[in-house]
Motif scaffolding. Sequence first.
Motif, PDB file in Angstrom:
ATOM      1  N   ASN A 433       0.787  -1.204  -0.048  1.00 29.66           N
ATOM      2  CA  ASN A 433      -0.050   0.159  -0.146  1.00 29.66           C
ATOM      3  C   ASN A 433       0.938   1.164   0.107  1.00 29.66           C
ATOM      4  O   ASN A 433       0.544   2.287  -0.845  1.00 29.66           O
ATOM      5  CB  ASN A 433      -0.986  -0.127   1.265  1.00 29.66           C
ATOM      6  CG  ASN A 433      -2.287  -0.697   0.925  1.00 29.66           C
ATOM      7  OD1 ASN A 433      -2.397  -0.903  -0.188  1.00 29.66           O
ATOM      8  ND2 ASN A 433      -3.048  -1.004   2.108  1.00 29.66           N
ATOM      9  N   LYS A 436       2.170   1.642  -3.298  1.00 28.90           N
ATOM     10  CA  LYS A 436       1.125   2.097  -4.230  1.00 28.90           C
ATOM     11  C   LYS A 436       0.555   3.488  -4.173  1.00 28.90           C
ATOM     12  O   LYS A 436       0.654   4.243  -5.072  1.00 28.90           O
ATOM     13  CB  LYS A 436      -0.144   1.185  -3.902  1.00 28.90           C
ATOM     14  CG  LYS A 436      -1.120   0.924  -4.894  1.00 28.90           C
ATOM     15  CD  LYS A 436      -1.746  -0.449  -4.873  1.00 28.90           C
ATOM     16  CE  LYS A 436      -2.669  -0.302  -3.778  1.00 28.90           C
ATOM     17  NZ  LYS A 436      -3.494  -1.732  -3.711  1.00 28.90           N
ATOM     18  N   ASP A 462       5.038   6.162   5.285  1.00 32.03           N
ATOM     19  CA  ASP A 462       5.306   6.731   3.733  1.00 32.03           C
ATOM     20  C   ASP A 462       5.114   8.142   3.692  1.00 32.03           C
ATOM     21  O   ASP A 462       4.506   8.929   4.541  1.00 32.03           O
ATOM     22  CB  ASP A 462       4.669   6.001   2.767  1.00 32.03           C
ATOM     23  CG  ASP A 462       3.071   6.217   2.915  1.00 32.03           C
ATOM     24  OD1 ASP A 462       2.591   7.411   3.025  1.00 32.03           O
ATOM     25  OD2 ASP A 462       2.132   5.292   3.215  1.00 32.03           O
ATOM     26  N   GLN A 481     -12.575   1.767   0.322  1.00 27.49           N
ATOM     27  CA  GLN A 481     -11.348   2.509  -0.218  1.00 27.49           C
ATOM     28  C   GLN A 481     -11.838   3.961  -0.235  1.00 27.49           C
ATOM     29  O   GLN A 481     -12.819   4.312   0.097  1.00 27.49           O
ATOM     30  CB  GLN A 481     -11.143   2.165  -1.491  1.00 27.49           C
ATOM     31  CG  GLN A 481     -10.693   0.580  -1.957  1.00 27.49           C
ATOM     32  CD  GLN A 481     -10.661   0.260  -3.218  1.00 27.49           C
ATOM     33  OE1 GLN A 481     -11.496   0.911  -4.010  1.00 27.49           O
ATOM     34  NE2 GLN A 481      -9.827  -0.765  -3.742  1.00 27.49           N
ATOM     35  N   VAL A 482     -10.524   4.527   0.044  1.00 26.16           N
ATOM     36  CA  VAL A 482     -10.454   6.194   0.505  1.00 26.16           C
ATOM     37  C   VAL A 482     -11.457   6.657  -1.157  1.00 26.16           C
ATOM     38  O   VAL A 482     -12.294   7.289  -0.631  1.00 26.16           O
ATOM     39  CB  VAL A 482      -9.318   6.708   0.437  1.00 26.16           C
ATOM     40  CG1 VAL A 482      -9.516   8.157   0.344  1.00 26.16           C
ATOM     41  CG2 VAL A 482      -8.846   6.310   1.802  1.00 26.16           C
ATOM     42  N   GLY A 492      -6.304  -3.274  -6.496  1.00 24.70           N
ATOM     43  CA  GLY A 492      -6.889  -3.665  -5.247  1.00 24.70           C
ATOM     44  C   GLY A 492      -8.402  -3.439  -4.919  1.00 24.70           C
ATOM     45  O   GLY A 492      -9.041  -2.661  -5.602  1.00 24.70           O
ATOM     46  N   ILE A 493      -8.832  -4.442  -4.212  1.00 21.53           N
ATOM     47  CA  ILE A 493     -10.327  -4.216  -4.070  1.00 21.53           C
ATOM     48  C   ILE A 493     -10.835  -4.028  -2.543  1.00 21.53           C
ATOM     49  O   ILE A 493     -11.608  -4.072  -2.192  1.00 21.53           O
ATOM     50  CB  ILE A 493     -10.867  -5.898  -4.274  1.00 21.53           C
ATOM     51  CG1 ILE A 493     -10.051  -6.762  -3.545  1.00 21.53           C
ATOM     52  CG2 ILE A 493     -10.835  -6.100  -5.708  1.00 21.53           C
ATOM     53  CD1 ILE A 493     -10.622  -8.477  -3.457  1.00 21.53           C
ATOM     54  N   GLY A 494      -9.849  -3.569  -1.981  1.00 26.38           N
ATOM     55  CA  GLY A 494     -10.262  -2.969  -0.628  1.00 26.38           C
ATOM     56  C   GLY A 494     -10.340  -3.867   0.674  1.00 26.38           C
ATOM     57  O   GLY A 494     -11.155  -3.805   1.395  1.00 26.38           O
ATOM     58  N   LEU A 497      -6.626  -4.368   4.128  1.00 27.65           N
ATOM     59  CA  LEU A 497      -6.458  -3.894   5.306  1.00 27.65           C
ATOM     60  C   LEU A 497      -7.502  -4.566   6.373  1.00 27.65           C
ATOM     61  O   LEU A 497      -7.158  -4.571   7.287  1.00 27.65           O
ATOM     62  CB  LEU A 497      -6.760  -2.186   5.463  1.00 27.65           C
ATOM     63  CG  LEU A 497      -5.532  -1.468   5.154  1.00 27.65           C
ATOM     64  CD1 LEU A 497      -5.910   0.119   5.070  1.00 27.65           C
ATOM     65  CD2 LEU A 497      -4.319  -1.660   5.979  1.00 27.65           C
TER      66      LEU A 497
END
Length: 673
Positions: A433, A436, A462, A481-482, A492-494, A497
């Motif tokens: 992440n 990314k 980061d 996702q944000v 990515g599919i959320g 995390l």
Amino acid sequence: MGSMEDTQRFLILLVDDSTENLDFLNGALRNDYDVIIARDGNQALRTVSRKKPDLILLDIVMPLMDGYEVCSELKNNPDTVNIPVIFLTGLANQLDKSRGFNLGAVDYITKPFNIVEVKARVKNQLLINQARHLLEKQNKELESEVSERTRQLSQVQENLEATEDKFRILFRRSVNAIAFCQPVFDVQGRLIDFIYQDVNANFEKIVSLKRTDLIGKKESEVFSAPDPVWLETLRETVKGNVDSLFELNHRGMDKYILGSSFNITPDGSSFAIVLNDITERNLYQNQLIQAKEKAEESDRLKSAFLTNISHEIRTPLNGIIGFSQLMKQENISYSTKEHYIKIIEKCSRNLVSVIDEIIEFSHIESNDYTLNYTIINLNRFIENRLAFYREERERMGKGEIELLSQFACNDGEDQFVTDRDRLKRILDNLLSNALKFTDKGTIKAGYRINRKKNSLTIFVKDSGRGISPQKMEIIFKSFRQVEEGYSRDYGGIGLGLAISKKITGQLGGDIEVNSRLGKGSTFSLKLPYSSGLEEATNNKSVTYLSESSDFLRGKSCLIVDKNNFSSETLIRLLKLKDMNWTITHNLEEARRLCRVNPEIDLVMINKESIDEDLSTVPTALMSFHREISILLLGNPLLLFEKEQYLEWGFKDIITRPIEPDQLYSSLIKCFQG
Ligand code: ADP
């Protein structure tokens, strides 16, 4: 017998031996009565036995049988005892009279007869006798009425007792808990408490107390002051004489109660409460509600899942289909073809990783895995992952981003007990992440230890795009996702995390984020830390790996791999531990070698280079000698696949890229049995 006015006339028997007397008396009475005549005692008795007169006028002085004898005969016979007898006598003689009365005579008529006197005395006696009869009759009637009433009364009494018995049984045996209570009022006349008067067996059971501990006691004495809402209900019952229903959490009884109350007496001086224990029912109800909520949540998740992943699956699929079609074109150069193949490969890998993530998530969701604790060296562990992402960085064309580490301990003092695979999964997710969502600057990974709090924090910091405060909570939720658009650019599919958070929870820790929009983010993974390794190993089954141990020295390993090249790292690592190794290219040969070489300790099969069905291989190899361990070497597997291999008899699975710690701990596990 009739009354004077009756048409039926009284019958009078005249007994006398003198015709003169008989004529006189007959003449005096004939008009008013029926008269029969007897001339001596015997005739008189015969007549009486045939026809019962209402009155006898009996002469005392008669030949053969005198009046006294006749009278005593009559009085001795129950049939005639009640016929009144008037004696007819000559001169009044006191002695004679008393003898006659003693024999049962009712009166005397003295000769010479006076007609008025005869009539009067006869009439009197008949009246008296009639009255006596009437009285007797009335008495009899009264008696029978009294006995009938008494019978009825005892019947009622019996019924009452039977009913009472029924109610007593009903009360004692009812499945409901019943108590009779007496209200307790305050000075203003408000019900504030109540006293138990009687309780049934189920009431004893529901409150876990004996009758004797309840009767005569106040609710507030036995338990605690009654719940105000309950009191209000009872007031309505008692004052308003209404039946009330209530449901309450009775803290004194520690139970959920569904009950009713009603007056036993209309003035409310005694009332009943009937209780049912609904604790279990409530429990089931709550479980049902939770299950329902969970089902709804799952349903919501499913919809979210479908919406969210369709794009993630479609994008690489479209890529694969599209570029496969392009490949069919003629006249395309070799280099273009190669470019297309690379794209197809990349899309395929993306697709697999999306599917892997979904499957992993569902496994974690259903708690379908166990933790496998080992001791790791944190410095090397994190350094390894950073090395991997440095390569990834190049692949992503983000060469300028620096990937740094920051460790709290020196090498050798950095041991930590954890599930290596799980921790790697979390760290990989945080690092990927970070890479990314960062375009320039630095990514730093490391750890801190708080020995006082026994906690270890692994962080990934980061300098990327950051996350707004509102979004910080939701990113740990599944499929969230944000920003859809932005993240989509990154794939990515959320789930990453959400998975990480779950795993961290299972490891006994938590994961947090600190971020400023546009400045960067820091993800912190807090885990319980035990400084003493012994202490840590007490609670968990830990495979202890000692780097310096020469436990592995001299052990023999047979590697089954089609190409020598792919086993290079493995061989290097085996050599480091002074292990012996042989490589063979097929299972056929491996079987032969195992059969002839009992000193082979373990066999490592490179899954990717062997096409045969592996399900029976471990059993077959172990049939030569049981101590042999069979290991599988290959790319990371999904959990259920891993379980499948273990079930077939593989001792462990070593995944590429091979990490020394993992390899050695697996090998030690083999030899420790
Ligand atoms: P995915 O990466 O598959 O979308 P994750 O659960 O890993 O799913 O992340 C959820 C979302 O959290 C990401 O889509 C992104 O919006 C946000 N996010 C995660 N890590 C970072 C980060 N280091 N910087 C900025 N945003 C992040």
